[in-house]
Write an enzyme that holds these catalytic residues in place. Structure first.
Site, PDB file in Angstrom:
ATOM      1  N   GLU A   1       0.809  -1.231   0.000  1.00 45.10           N
ATOM      2  CA  GLU A   1       0.000   0.000   0.000  1.00 45.10           C
ATOM      3  C   GLU A   1       0.844   1.284   0.000  1.00 45.10           C
ATOM      4  OE1 GLU A   1      -3.952  -1.414   2.388  1.00 45.10           O
ATOM      5  OE2 GLU A   1      -2.196  -1.008   3.610  1.00 45.10           O
TER       6      GLU A   1
HETATM    7  C1  TNX Z   1      -4.338  -3.873   4.805  1.00 45.03           C
HETATM    8  S1  TNX Z   1      -2.702  -6.329   4.480  1.00 45.03           S
HETATM    9  C2  TNX Z   1      -3.067  -3.670   5.292  1.00 45.03           C
HETATM   10  C3  TNX Z   1      -2.876  -3.242   6.687  1.00 45.03           C
HETATM   11  C4  TNX Z   1      -4.183  -3.031   7.394  1.00 45.03           C
HETATM   12  C5  TNX Z   1      -5.148  -4.121   7.002  1.00 45.03           C
HETATM   13  C6  TNX Z   1      -6.440  -4.092   7.738  1.00 45.03           C
HETATM   14  C7  TNX Z   1      -1.667  -5.277   4.265  1.00 45.03           C
HETATM   15  C8  TNX Z   1      -0.437  -5.733   3.681  1.00 45.03           C
HETATM   16  N1  TNX Z   1      -1.938  -3.998   4.589  1.00 45.03           N
HETATM   17  O1  TNX Z   1      -2.092  -2.094   6.757  1.00 45.03           O
HETATM   18  O2  TNX Z   1      -3.960  -3.054   8.749  1.00 45.03           O
HETATM   19  O3  TNX Z   1      -5.392  -4.028   5.627  1.00 45.03           O
HETATM   20  O4  TNX Z   1      -7.194  -5.231   7.487  1.00 45.03           O
END
Ligand code: TNX
Length: 526
Positions: A337
């Site tokens: 992300e």
């Molecule tokens: C996505 S899964 C994220 C996290 C959040 C999560 C909440 C991932 C690699 N990144 O930063 O905490 O969703 O479900």
């Protein structure tokens, strides 16, 4: 006279009631070992139709003076003693005694792998054999589950402590069976993490990935950059006081996990998910100004300044100090992300970070987005959301860990009524979590690409162990079985029945699990 008869009848009723309660609380007794209620389900069970009884005369015997085996024996003895009241001794002995034994031995039989074990239960005793100590440790978990569930209680319980006789041959399908704990969004301290490690060990899980840094906090002491924990560690989601592990504490966690044959994989998430670092040091920001601390739950707004040299000096220091405390081969670099890092900056950044990790003698693990770059040999990619990324990783010969959000994310709500959790990946019922196969879920990701699976618990909405248990149990038990038991031996209906019986053991362990069965019933009658 009347009074005496009355008292007498009351006592009889009391005794009867008590025995009804005791029977209801105890495991269905069976001398058929194949009916034993085990999770994860072993590969092969043969029944011999009798019973071994653990008594105050039973001791744990180990071959020679092997300190590691003594420790495993002591672990078992410590698990047995509160409920049985027995002071089961751990004794060195060249060979197996005549009776009343649990005998732990190494057999140098490599064919089933390092975590494999064999259990031979006769009326006289139990022999647990394995190629490696870790196999013995996995087998010890099976011994615990073969005993009545009240063995897990912390108070003295009445026996008998019987185990059906027969033979178990067991080994895992996947070598990587993991949980991930986000200690950033809400901090979980050393004792909490140790407690979680013990729960994971019970289900033969062998890896714990710790998510140590994110926008809301920095949780690991880095001696060359002390403000990371001083400032970055000072808060969490919701504005609580946060916290962090000193290096001494962190080493204590790693050691505790190692003694349970669980590898800790530390994660420093970058270049996104870095607000806590950016709030601690002005020089890590492109504009040279510190960010404000952040206690909300948005993602994707932060990035390290990929163009500055100091950024790589910083990462080098962090990875160097972290690698020195890491007994496993892998460091997780996050990479997810990074919506605020242009892709043309992201790619060279991840390339450089891979070099840094390698220069400290470690290998790289990262979320599926890192497959946009050229991956180093031995890199492991964790598939959580975007299958195209996983396929790109496979093209580069990287191995995959399955952590698909809609099956494995323990922070997803069970259904729309679950008071905790999120649902961006959908609701994940107990059945959803169990009823799938790693190697058929995504076309193109096949058995040869997958080294295992991981159950992440993100903690935006989870603030303490009670809440953790509610989200984790019983879904993680299903994941543990997927990782261990061959797919062709798994079936939801049979599993659900086993799991329902297993809830008595969860209760004996004092786990605040989600009562899916009652909730299912409630919904049906609505
Ligand atoms: C996505 S899964 C994220 C996290 C959040 C999560 C909440 C991932 C690699 N990144 O930063 O905490 O969703 O479900």
């Amino acid at each position: 006279m009347k009074q005496i008869t009355r008292n007498f009848s009351i006592s009889i009723i009391a005794v009867l009631l008590l025995s009804v309660i005791l029977t209801a609380c105890s495991q269905e007794k069976t001398s058929d070992l194949t009916k034993a209620n085990l999770i994860p389900k072993p590969v092969l069970i043969e029944s011999a139709g009798g019973f071994f009884t653990l008594t105050e005369h039973t001791n744990i015997y180990i071959q020679d003076e092997n300190q590691e085996l003594i420790r495993i024996g002591q672990y078992l003895s410590d698990k047995l003693s509160p409920a049985t009241g027995f002071k089961t001794k751990v004794l060195s002995s060249g060979k197996k005694p005549k009776s009343d034994y649990i005998f732990l031995s190494l057999n140098n039989d490599t064919k089933l792998g390092n975590e494999a074990y064999e259990l031979y239960i006769t009326k006289k005793g139990v022999v647990l054999e394995a190629n490696k100590p870790e196999g013995l440790f996995r087998g010890v978990q099976t011994i615990r589950q073969l005993l009545p569930e009240k063995v897990e209680m912390k108070t003295l319980q009445p026996g008998p402590w019987e185990i059906a006789t027969g033979k178990i041959t067991d080994y895992p399908t996947y070598g990587y069976r993991s949980a991930m704990l986000d200690v950033v969004r809400h901090f979980f301290d050393v004792d909490d993490v140790k407690y979680y490690i013990d729960l994971l060990a019970t289900y033969k899980i062998n890896t714990l990935h710790l998510h140590l840094s994110d926008d809301q906090g920095w949780r690991i002491e880095i001696k060359s950059w002390p403000e990371l924990t001083k400032i970055g560690g000072s808060t969490e989601v919701g504005g609580g006081e946060g916290g962090f592990f000193t290096q001494e504490q962190y080493k204590e966690i790693v050691h505790y996990a190692d003694e349970r044959y669980i590898t800790i994989i530390p994660e420093i998430d970058m270049p996104g998910h870095t607000n806590a670092a950016l709030a601690s040091y002005a020089e890590l920001n492109c504009d040279g100004k510190k960010k404000e601390l952040y206690t909300g739950t948005d993602v994707g707004f932060s990035t390290l300044c990929t163009k500055k040299e100091i950024t790589y000096q910083f990462i080098d220091d962090v990875i160097r100090e972290l690698s020195a405390m890491t007994t496993g081969d892998y460091i997780h670099i996050g990479g997810d992300e990074s919506h605020s890092t242009p892709i043309e900056d992201y790619i060279p950044f991840i390339l450089k970070v891979q070099d840094i990790v390698e220069s400290h003698g470690k290998k790289v693990m990262g979320w599926d987005e890192i497959a946009h770059t050229q991956l180093k040999p031995n890199t492991i990619v964790e598939y959580w959301a975007i299958k195209e990324n996983a396929l790109k990783a496979i093209e580069q010969d990287a191995k995959i860990i399955m952590a698909p959000g809609h099956k494995m994310y323990l922070d997803m709500q069970y259904d729309s009524t679950t008071p905790l959790g999120l649902h961006w990946a959908g609701y994940v019922s107990v059945k959803d979590a169990y009823n799938w196969d790693t190697d058929t879920l995504v076309p193109g990701i096949t058995k040869k690409d997958i080294i295992g699976l991981e159950s992440p618990l993100w903690t935006e909405t989870i603030t303490n162990l009670d809440e953790l248990e509610y989200m984790v149990f019983p879904r993680i038990i299903g994941h543990a079985e997927i990782g261990w038991t061959p797919a062709n031996q798994r079936n939801w209906d049979e599993y659900e029945e086993r799991l329902r019986k297993h809830t008595k053991r969860l209760e004996a362990m004092g786990i605040n699990y989600y009562r899916w069965y009652d909730i299912q019933k409630e919904n049906e009658t609505k």
